[in-house]
Write an enzyme that holds these catalytic residues in place. Structure first.
Site, short mmCIF file in Angstrom:
data_model
loop_
_atom_site.label_atom_id
_atom_site.label_comp_id
_atom_site.label_asym_id
_atom_site.label_seq_id
_atom_site.Cartn_x
_atom_site.Cartn_y
_atom_site.Cartn_z
N THR A 73 1.03 -1.16 0.06
CA THR A 73 0.01 -0.03 -0.06
C THR A 73 0.86 1.26 -0.11
O THR A 73 2.01 1.35 0.74
CB THR A 73 -0.83 -0.01 1.24
N ALA B 114 -2.16 4.58 -3.53
CA ALA B 114 -2.30 3.09 -3.95
C ALA B 114 -2.80 2.24 -2.88
O ALA B 114 -1.79 1.59 -2.42
CB ALA B 114 -1.21 2.62 -4.85
N ASP C 190 -4.80 -13.50 -2.18
CA ASP C 190 -6.01 -14.76 -2.51
C ASP C 190 -5.67 -15.66 -1.21
O ASP C 190 -6.38 -16.30 -0.69
CB ASP C 190 -5.66 -15.36 -3.82
N ARG D 3 -25.72 -11.14 35.03
CA ARG D 3 -26.59 -9.65 35.05
C ARG D 3 -28.19 -9.98 35.30
O ARG D 3 -28.73 -10.76 34.59
CB ARG D 3 -26.32 -8.74 33.81
N GLN E 78 -24.61 -4.33 23.17
CA GLN E 78 -25.82 -4.27 23.29
C GLN E 78 -26.20 -5.19 24.60
O GLN E 78 -26.97 -4.83 25.53
CB GLN E 78 -26.58 -4.47 22.21
N GLY F 186 -25.13 -0.48 29.23
CA GLY F 186 -24.20 0.51 29.47
C GLY F 186 -22.69 0.11 29.68
O GLY F 186 -21.89 0.79 29.35
N GLU G 246 -6.10 -6.12 3.81
CA GLU G 246 -6.04 -7.11 2.85
C GLU G 246 -7.05 -7.12 1.62
O GLU G 246 -7.67 -8.30 1.46
CB GLU G 246 -5.94 -8.38 3.64
N GLY G 247 -7.49 -6.00 1.20
CA GLY G 247 -8.51 -5.79 0.37
C GLY G 247 -9.69 -5.33 1.08
O GLY G 247 -10.32 -6.35 2.04
N THR G 248 -10.33 -4.22 0.99
CA THR G 248 -11.61 -3.84 1.62
C THR G 248 -12.59 -4.89 1.24
O THR G 248 -12.63 -5.60 0.18
CB THR G 248 -12.09 -2.49 1.31
#
Ligand SMILES: Cc1cc2nc3c(=O)[nH]c(=O)nc-3n(C[C@H](O)[C@H](O)[C@H](O)COP(=O)(O)OP(=O)(O)OC[C@H]3O[C@@H](n4cnc5c(N)ncnc54)[C@H](O)[C@@H]3O)c2cc1C
Length: 379
Positions: free
Chosen positions: A124, A128, A238, A266, A334, A338, A361-363
């Site tokens: 990267t 680029a 790949d 909880r 969630q 809190g 590693e590639g979006t």
């Protein structure tokens, strides 16, 4: 739920889990907060061989099977995704050498990792990222040397690597076919470490610019032939993507572990929240997504091991696992209410760590392009 492993594989994964529980998980929470690099933990991990998982048996590696390797990646990321990123980046940097290097280059690079060293993959650049064709780093031939000039950015292990695999333009006119790959030892004159990134997540990994100014390297540093760099980089990615998926699964599994533990303790309206169907169904959906992602990872790594086509499966595994890691980490917050939003509890870190799996590693947009291309080709 989990991977189906051989007896030997199970023992190895249990050893890694034990190490990660004792030496990585809680310690790295503190390093995440301070932003310091956990050098001693990384050294211990490297001494265990965790940065040398990709070293083939013929070069002194353990020869572990692909599913065991994925399970180890999951365990590392379950403890701390920054630690996983550090260890796996060395394997990422080794792959171009294994794909195109000479016997001498392979042996040298494998020995570095087997001796506890680290490596960095330098593709990267500021202009680029997804589009490697815009690579600006140049490698000009001068006699029997190459002279490299340019700047790589966002390089994992950039500041701690013992060697770098660097991609640079040897022939600008040829576009991506003008990119070549090189192996560069640390300490090479002209090579320096630039900006250190202050990141939202995987803060225990080292991410830096790598700068090359009139950096002279011998012709023997070239991996394969001139112009093979783009092919080498794409093949590397790949291959590694499925294991990135395993890392994302590790985060999702940790989110489930933390949520289930908390839900049993909880109490609201007179009973543990684990007794409420709304919470149970969230946990069930988190488990469905995580187990599906794990199955995709197994499918991709086994295809690779068996010599079948795997690029699309790797992209699917990385993309899905990265997406669900973010969703499952959000669900964990969630469930903890809190407290999930508080830095006193570990789940907000999981969300920050999970996000990178949709980017590096590639979006995941790039993964979807790879997958769509395959679908449209009727594969
Ligand atoms: C923590 C961290 C560690 C990293 N480690 C390494 C490393 O070790 N080695 C290395 O070489 N790189 C590394 N990277 C770089 C990483 O792989 C890139 O950030 C990534 O590939 C995206 O490139 P970019 O950031 O330039 O985004 P860009 O390519 O500028 O993309 C910006 C946005 O546009 C989208 N986009 C781009 N093109 C298209 C298109 N054609 N269609 C649809 N959407 C598109 C992208 O998906 C993204 O959402 C790392 C990054 C980070 C943050």
């Amino acid at each position: 739920m989990g991977y189906i492993l051989s007896e030997e594989g199970s023992e190895l994964v249990a050893t890694v889990r034990d190490f990660c529980e004792k030496e990585v998980k809680e310690q790295c929470r503190e390093f995440d907060a301070s932003g310091e690099f956990p050098a001693d933990i990384v050294r211990m991990g490297a001494e265990m061989g965790l940065s040398a998982l990709e070293v083939p048996e013929q070069y002194g590696g353990t020869g572990i099977d692909a599913v065991t390797c994925a399970a180890i990646c999951e365990e590392m990321a379950r403890a701390d995704a920054g630690f996983y990123t550090t260890m796996s980046a060395s394997g990422l940097a080794l792959r171009p050498v294994l794909i195109a290097g000479s016997e001498e280059q392979k042996k040298w690079a494998c020995d570095v990792l087997l001796e506890g060293g680290q490596a960095a993959f330098g593709l990267t650049e500021p202009m680029a990222g997804s589009d490697s064709s815009n690579t600006k780093t140049t490698a000009d031939k001068d006699g029997d040397e190459y002279v490299l000039n340019g700047r790589k950015c966002f390089i994992t292990n950039g500041g701690i690597a013992d060697f770098y695999t660097i991609f640079a333009m040897t022939n600008k006119a040829k576009g991506i076919r003008g990119i070549s790959a090189f192996i560069v030892p640390k300490g090479t004159p002209g090579l320096s470490v630039g900006n250190h990134e202050n990141k939202m997540g995987i803060r225990t990994s080292n991410t830096t610019d790598v700068v090359m100014e009139d950096m002279r390297i011998p012709q023997s540093a070239l991996l394969g032939r001139e112009g093979m760099g783009f092919m080498i980089a794409m093949k590397t990615l790949d291959m590694s993507r499925a294991y990135v998926g395993a890392g994302a699964v590790g985060i999702a599994q940790r989110a489930i572990d933390e949520s289930a533990r908390y839900a049993k303790q909880r109490v609201t309206f007179g009973s543990p929240i684990s007794g409420h169907q709304a919470i149970q169904f969230m946990l069930a959906d988190m488990a469905i997504k995580t187990e599906t992602a794990r199955a995709m990872v197994v499918q991709a790594v086994q295809r690779q091991e068996m010599g079948l086509s795997y690029a699309t499966e790797s992209a699917i595994a990385k993309c899905y696992a990265g997406d669900i890691a973010v969703q499952v980490a959000l669900d964990a917050i969630q469930i903890l209410g809190g407290y999930g939003y508080s830095r006193e509890y570990p789940v907000e870190k999981l969300l920050r760590d999970a996000k990178i799996f949709q980017i590096y590693e590639g979006t995941n947009q790039i993964q979807r392009m790879v997958i769509a291309k395959s679908v449209l080709k009727g594969k």
